[in-house]
Design a protein around this motif. Structure first.
Motif, PDB file in Angstrom:
ATOM      1  N   MET A   4     -11.514  24.647   7.124  1.00  4.65           N
ATOM      2  CA  MET A   4     -10.522  23.785   6.490  1.00  4.65           C
ATOM      3  C   MET A   4      -9.198  23.770   7.247  1.00  4.65           C
ATOM      4  O   MET A   4      -8.193  23.276   6.730  1.00  4.65           O
ATOM      5  CB  MET A   4     -10.269  24.251   5.047  1.00  4.65           C
ATOM      6  CG  MET A   4     -11.466  24.108   4.125  1.00  4.65           C
ATOM      7  SD  MET A   4     -11.065  24.699   2.443  1.00  4.65           S
ATOM      8  CE  MET A   4      -9.713  23.589   2.021  1.00  4.65           C
ATOM      9  N   GLU A  39      -7.175  20.403   7.470  1.00  2.00           N
ATOM     10  CA  GLU A  39      -6.559  19.960   6.215  1.00  2.00           C
ATOM     11  C   GLU A  39      -5.362  20.839   5.868  1.00  2.00           C
ATOM     12  O   GLU A  39      -4.328  20.344   5.400  1.00  2.00           O
ATOM     13  CB  GLU A  39      -7.589  20.029   5.088  1.00  2.00           C
ATOM     14  CG  GLU A  39      -7.102  19.415   3.787  1.00  2.00           C
ATOM     15  CD  GLU A  39      -8.193  19.332   2.743  1.00  2.00           C
ATOM     16  OE1 GLU A  39      -7.911  18.884   1.624  1.00  2.00           O
ATOM     17  OE2 GLU A  39      -9.338  19.714   3.059  1.00  2.00           O
ATOM     18  N   GLU A  81      -1.294  19.653   5.460  1.00  2.00           N
ATOM     19  CA  GLU A  81      -0.453  19.930   4.288  1.00  2.00           C
ATOM     20  C   GLU A  81       0.756  20.768   4.671  1.00  2.00           C
ATOM     21  O   GLU A  81       1.859  20.572   4.152  1.00  2.00           O
ATOM     22  CB  GLU A  81      -1.289  20.656   3.224  1.00  2.00           C
ATOM     23  CG  GLU A  81      -2.345  19.795   2.556  1.00  2.00           C
ATOM     24  CD  GLU A  81      -1.761  18.580   1.875  1.00  2.00           C
ATOM     25  OE1 GLU A  81      -2.329  17.486   1.997  1.00  2.00           O
ATOM     26  OE2 GLU A  81      -0.702  18.715   1.233  1.00  2.00           O
ATOM     27  N   LEU A  84      -6.285  24.100  -2.652  1.00  3.98           N
ATOM     28  CA  LEU A  84      -6.810  24.389  -1.316  1.00  3.98           C
ATOM     29  C   LEU A  84      -7.100  25.866  -1.148  1.00  3.98           C
ATOM     30  O   LEU A  84      -8.101  26.254  -0.520  1.00  3.98           O
ATOM     31  CB  LEU A  84      -5.809  23.923  -0.247  1.00  3.98           C
ATOM     32  CG  LEU A  84      -5.673  22.408  -0.071  1.00  3.98           C
ATOM     33  CD1 LEU A  84      -4.568  22.085   0.929  1.00  3.98           C
ATOM     34  CD2 LEU A  84      -6.988  21.791   0.398  1.00  3.98           C
TER      35      LEU A  84
END
Length: 294
Positions: free
Chosen positions: A73, A76, A80, A118
């Motif tokens: 991840m 991503e 962010e 997340l």
């Protein structure tokens, strides 16, 4: 008469001056009060702005730590994190008013909620990776053996020698494992419940091979439960650079004919789940199977 007129004018001037003085004092007091109110408001907004900046910095630190773990991840998380950095830059240059500060507080809350979601996904991935690592460790001996076997094959120069060597190896088939409850009378009752089982029975067949070398053959049987524990003896033996932890050994007198092998592995407190059974000829995996207990 003239003196009375002068006195009246003087009184009027004094009264006028008094009124002006009072008005001036009231104006000065209002200015001072407004200045103090403004100073308090500016101080409060500045303090709240610093708090929001601190919260955003902690949010960025959380993302930095998660990114450093190099999960799938990462892209991503980086995206962010960059949004947080951008908002910090905007807040630093923003006007110090309540409306503007309220906007940044709302954006921070939204980013914080996104971060929590997340982080939950990251934790799930970490647990899955840990389980994958445990599974890989349990099969390390098989991978090491395969690597060694491939290196031996590559090192051989003559195709005929390779063919003879391969053809002379014994073949194991019909590897099966079942759990049993043993009565005090000695009667064995098959079961698929972990809580009832107190013995495993492992069966396999050594196929006929006319060109294989006859004599005693020793096989190492490895039984791994659903918790990745090796059952039985848990003894370890080395074959060159490869080590093997096994549950028990079985020695068979082989005379180039088909042989049926049956062995028992007593135990207690068997775990629920899937079990893996591997049979090794020295360091080489020659047969494998699995079964489940509920």
């Amino acid at each position: 008469m003239e003196n009375q007129n002068n006195n009246s004018k003087l009184k009027s001037i004094i009264i006028l001056l008094a009124v002006l003085l009072v008005g001036s004092l009231i104006y000065i007091f209002k200015l001072t009060s407004d200045a103090k109110t403004l100073e308090t408001t500016v101080s409060t907004v500045k303090s709240e702005k610093e708090d929001v900046m601190k919260d955003l910095a902690e949010l960025k630190s959380t993302y930095d730590a998660a990114i450093a773990e190099n999960t799938t991840m990462s892209d991503e998380l980086i995206a962010e994190r960059d949004k947080v950095v951008k908002l910090m830059s905007e807040l630093k240059n923003a006007k110090g008013d309540n409306a503007s500060l309220r906007k940044y507080k709302d954006q921070y809350k939204s980013m914080e909620a996104k971060m929590k979601n997340l982080m939950q996904e990251v934790e799930v991935l970490k647990k899955e990776n840990q389980q994958l690592t445990a599974n890989l460790d349990s099969t390390k001996v098989v991978l090491d053996d395969s690597k060694k076997y491939n290196q031996v094959l590559v090192g051989q120069n003559e195709e005929l020698a390779k063919t003879v060597e391969k053809g002379s190896k014994l073949s194991l088939t019909n590897l099966k494992t079942a759990a049993y409850k043993v009565k005090s009378s000695g009667k064995e009752i098959a079961t698929d419940k972990a809580s009832r089982a107190d013995m495993l029975k492992i069966n396999f067949t050594i196929a006929e091979n006319k060109i294989a070398k006859s004599g005693d053959k020793t096989y190492y049987v490895q039984v791994i439960d659903s918790k990745n524990n090796v059952l039985g003896d848990k003894a370890t033996i080395s074959f060159g650079e490869t080590s093997l932890t096994y549950s028990f050994t079985t020695t068979v007198k082989y005379e180039n004919k088909t042989v049926e092998v049956s062995e028992q592995l007593p135990g207690k407190d068997f775990q629920k789940g899937t079990y893996f059974v591997n049979v090794f000829d020295k360091g080489e995996l020659v047969s494998k199977s699995s079964f489940s207990l509920r």
